[in-house]
Write a protein that holds these residues in place. Structure first.
Motif, mmCIF file in Angstrom:
data_model
loop_
_atom_site.group_PDB
_atom_site.id
_atom_site.type_symbol
_atom_site.label_atom_id
_atom_site.label_comp_id
_atom_site.label_asym_id
_atom_site.label_seq_id
_atom_site.Cartn_x
_atom_site.Cartn_y
_atom_site.Cartn_z
ATOM 1 N N LEU A 144 0.829 -1.197 0.000
ATOM 2 C CA LEU A 144 0.000 0.000 0.000
ATOM 3 C C LEU A 144 0.866 1.250 0.000
ATOM 4 C CD1 LEU A 144 -2.815 -0.925 2.548
ATOM 5 C CD2 LEU A 144 -2.939 -0.896 0.058
ATOM 6 N N PRO A 145 0.447 2.265 -0.756
ATOM 7 C CA PRO A 145 1.211 3.510 -0.780
ATOM 8 C C PRO A 145 0.959 4.324 0.487
ATOM 9 C CG PRO A 145 -0.764 3.743 -2.082
ATOM 10 C CD PRO A 145 -0.705 2.307 -1.624
ATOM 11 N N GLU A 146 1.624 5.428 0.588
ATOM 12 C CA GLU A 146 1.370 6.346 1.696
ATOM 13 C C GLU A 146 -0.026 6.928 1.525
ATOM 14 O OE1 GLU A 146 3.251 7.113 4.384
ATOM 15 O OE2 GLU A 146 4.518 5.465 3.687
ATOM 16 N N LEU A 153 -14.771 -2.772 10.756
ATOM 17 C CA LEU A 153 -13.455 -3.188 10.267
ATOM 18 C C LEU A 153 -12.545 -3.659 11.387
ATOM 19 C CD1 LEU A 153 -12.750 -0.480 7.550
ATOM 20 C CD2 LEU A 153 -13.391 -2.862 7.209
ATOM 21 N N ARG A 154 -12.633 -3.011 12.533
ATOM 22 C CA ARG A 154 -11.818 -3.450 13.670
ATOM 23 C C ARG A 154 -12.241 -4.842 14.143
ATOM 24 N NH1 ARG A 154 -11.883 2.367 16.097
ATOM 25 N NH2 ARG A 154 -9.916 3.132 15.301
ATOM 26 N N LYS A 155 -13.549 -5.088 14.151
ATOM 27 C CA LYS A 155 -14.022 -6.414 14.562
ATOM 28 C C LYS A 155 -13.602 -7.482 13.556
ATOM 29 C CE LYS A 155 -17.799 -4.886 17.442
ATOM 30 N NZ LYS A 155 -19.216 -4.908 17.745
ATOM 31 N N ALA A 184 -7.788 2.824 -15.925
ATOM 32 C CA ALA A 184 -7.756 1.662 -15.030
ATOM 33 C C ALA A 184 -6.576 1.745 -14.077
ATOM 34 C CB ALA A 184 -7.691 0.378 -15.846
ATOM 35 N N ARG A 185 -5.424 2.143 -14.590
ATOM 36 C CA ARG A 185 -4.238 2.279 -13.717
ATOM 37 C C ARG A 185 -4.456 3.346 -12.653
ATOM 38 N NH1 ARG A 185 0.030 1.888 -18.544
ATOM 39 N NH2 ARG A 185 0.142 -0.371 -18.646
ATOM 40 N N LEU A 186 -5.021 4.473 -13.063
ATOM 41 C CA LEU A 186 -5.298 5.523 -12.091
ATOM 42 C C LEU A 186 -6.319 5.058 -11.054
ATOM 43 C CD1 LEU A 186 -5.429 8.768 -14.259
ATOM 44 C CD2 LEU A 186 -3.818 8.239 -12.440
ATOM 45 N N SER A 187 -7.351 4.369 -11.508
ATOM 46 C CA SER A 187 -8.371 3.865 -10.574
ATOM 47 C C SER A 187 -7.758 2.908 -9.566
ATOM 48 C CB SER A 187 -9.489 3.169 -11.341
ATOM 49 O OG SER A 187 -10.172 4.087 -12.152
ATOM 50 N N LEU A 188 -6.863 2.046 -10.028
ATOM 51 C CA LEU A 188 -6.176 1.127 -9.114
ATOM 52 C C LEU A 188 -5.301 1.892 -8.126
ATOM 53 C CD1 LEU A 188 -5.486 -1.732 -8.238
ATOM 54 C CD2 LEU A 188 -3.713 -1.755 -9.985
ATOM 55 N N GLU A 189 -4.590 2.874 -8.624
ATOM 56 C CA GLU A 189 -3.738 3.695 -7.751
ATOM 57 C C GLU A 189 -4.575 4.394 -6.683
ATOM 58 O OE1 GLU A 189 -1.390 7.897 -8.275
ATOM 59 O OE2 GLU A 189 -1.200 6.438 -9.908
ATOM 60 N N PHE A 190 -5.722 4.958 -7.089
ATOM 61 C CA PHE A 190 -6.585 5.656 -6.135
ATOM 62 C C PHE A 190 -7.203 4.680 -5.136
ATOM 63 C CE2 PHE A 190 -7.381 8.884 -9.743
ATOM 64 C CZ PHE A 190 -6.178 9.512 -9.483
ATOM 65 N N ALA A 191 -7.555 3.490 -5.590
ATOM 66 C CA ALA A 191 -8.120 2.486 -4.687
ATOM 67 C C ALA A 191 -7.095 2.048 -3.646
ATOM 68 C CB ALA A 191 -8.616 1.279 -5.484
ATOM 69 N N GLN A 192 -5.840 1.892 -4.069
ATOM 70 C CA GLN A 192 -4.793 1.523 -3.121
ATOM 71 C C GLN A 192 -4.569 2.644 -2.109
ATOM 72 O OE1 GLN A 192 -1.655 0.653 -5.897
ATOM 73 N NE2 GLN A 192 -2.014 -1.551 -5.762
ATOM 74 N N LYS A 242 -6.875 4.755 -1.128
ATOM 75 C CA LYS A 242 -8.030 4.713 -0.213
ATOM 76 C C LYS A 242 -7.865 3.597 0.814
ATOM 77 C CE LYS A 242 -10.511 7.824 -2.396
ATOM 78 N NZ LYS A 242 -9.782 9.060 -2.359
ATOM 79 N N ALA A 243 -7.344 2.453 0.384
ATOM 80 C CA ALA A 243 -7.107 1.351 1.321
ATOM 81 C C ALA A 243 -6.082 1.760 2.375
ATOM 82 C CB ALA A 243 -6.639 0.113 0.566
ATOM 83 N N ALA A 244 -5.059 2.484 1.961
ATOM 84 C CA ALA A 244 -4.060 2.971 2.913
ATOM 85 C C ALA A 244 -4.683 3.974 3.880
ATOM 86 C CB ALA A 244 -2.884 3.594 2.169
ATOM 87 N N GLU A 245 -5.601 4.799 3.378
ATOM 88 C CA GLU A 245 -6.283 5.757 4.249
ATOM 89 C C GLU A 245 -7.132 5.034 5.293
ATOM 90 O OE1 GLU A 245 -8.506 8.187 1.560
ATOM 91 O OE2 GLU A 245 -6.708 9.108 0.704
ATOM 92 N N VAL A 246 -7.849 4.003 4.860
ATOM 93 C CA VAL A 246 -8.671 3.236 5.805
ATOM 94 C C VAL A 246 -7.792 2.561 6.842
ATOM 95 C CG1 VAL A 246 -10.167 1.223 6.017
ATOM 96 C CG2 VAL A 246 -10.598 2.895 4.235
ATOM 97 N N GLU A 247 -6.668 2.008 6.398
ATOM 98 C CA GLU A 247 -5.754 1.357 7.337
ATOM 99 C C GLU A 247 -5.222 2.361 8.367
ATOM 100 O OE1 GLU A 247 -2.421 -1.939 6.755
ATOM 101 O OE2 GLU A 247 -1.852 -0.007 5.915
ATOM 102 N N LEU A 248 -4.882 3.563 7.911
ATOM 103 C CA LEU A 248 -4.407 4.596 8.828
ATOM 104 C C LEU A 248 -5.513 4.995 9.803
ATOM 105 C CD1 LEU A 248 -2.060 6.502 9.600
ATOM 106 C CD2 LEU A 248 -3.088 8.167 8.040
#
Length: 109
Positions: A33-35, A99-101, A66-74, A76-82
């Motif tokens: 995941l990116p920053e 998500l914590r549960k 598609a590449r940009l959408s994947l980059e943005f999704a990754q 967002k996943a990093a944001e959720v993890e943070l």
């Protein structure tokens, strides 16, 4: 006629069976995941979303989109993890409780 179909199906099955499938552990996905950058907690988050939408609009072909959408999704996943690690505001972000549960049950079976 039926024997030809059976032969073709057998060949197709063997070809599909021989394709190597690579499974990734959950840790390797998390490392990829990116920053997160600007998180939804920031006042300027709307600018981040606006820039993403403009970049998607200006993408010249479907592959770039598609590449940009994947980059943005990754991202967002990093944001959720943070948010999972740092935020305790479950009234603003009610999905954090779920998500914590889920993370707890994945770790502790």
């Amino acid at each position: 006629m039926k024997s030809k179909i059976l032969v073709y199906l057998t060949i197709a099955f063997l070809l599909l069976w021989s394709i190597p499938v690579q499974a990734f552990a959950q840790d390797s996905v998390q490392e990829a995941l990116p920053e997160p950058g600007i998180t939804p907690q920031s006042i300027l988050y709307f600018l981040n979303v606006l820039i993403e939408e403009i970049r998607l609009f200006l993408a010249s072909n479907p592959v770039d989109k598609a590449r940009l959408s994947l980059e943005f999704a990754q991202e967002k996943a990093a944001e959720v993890e943070l948010l999972l690690k740092t935020s305790s505001d479950t009234k603003t972000y009610p999905f954090l409780t779920v998500l914590r549960k889920v993370a707890y049950y994945q770790e502790h079976g």
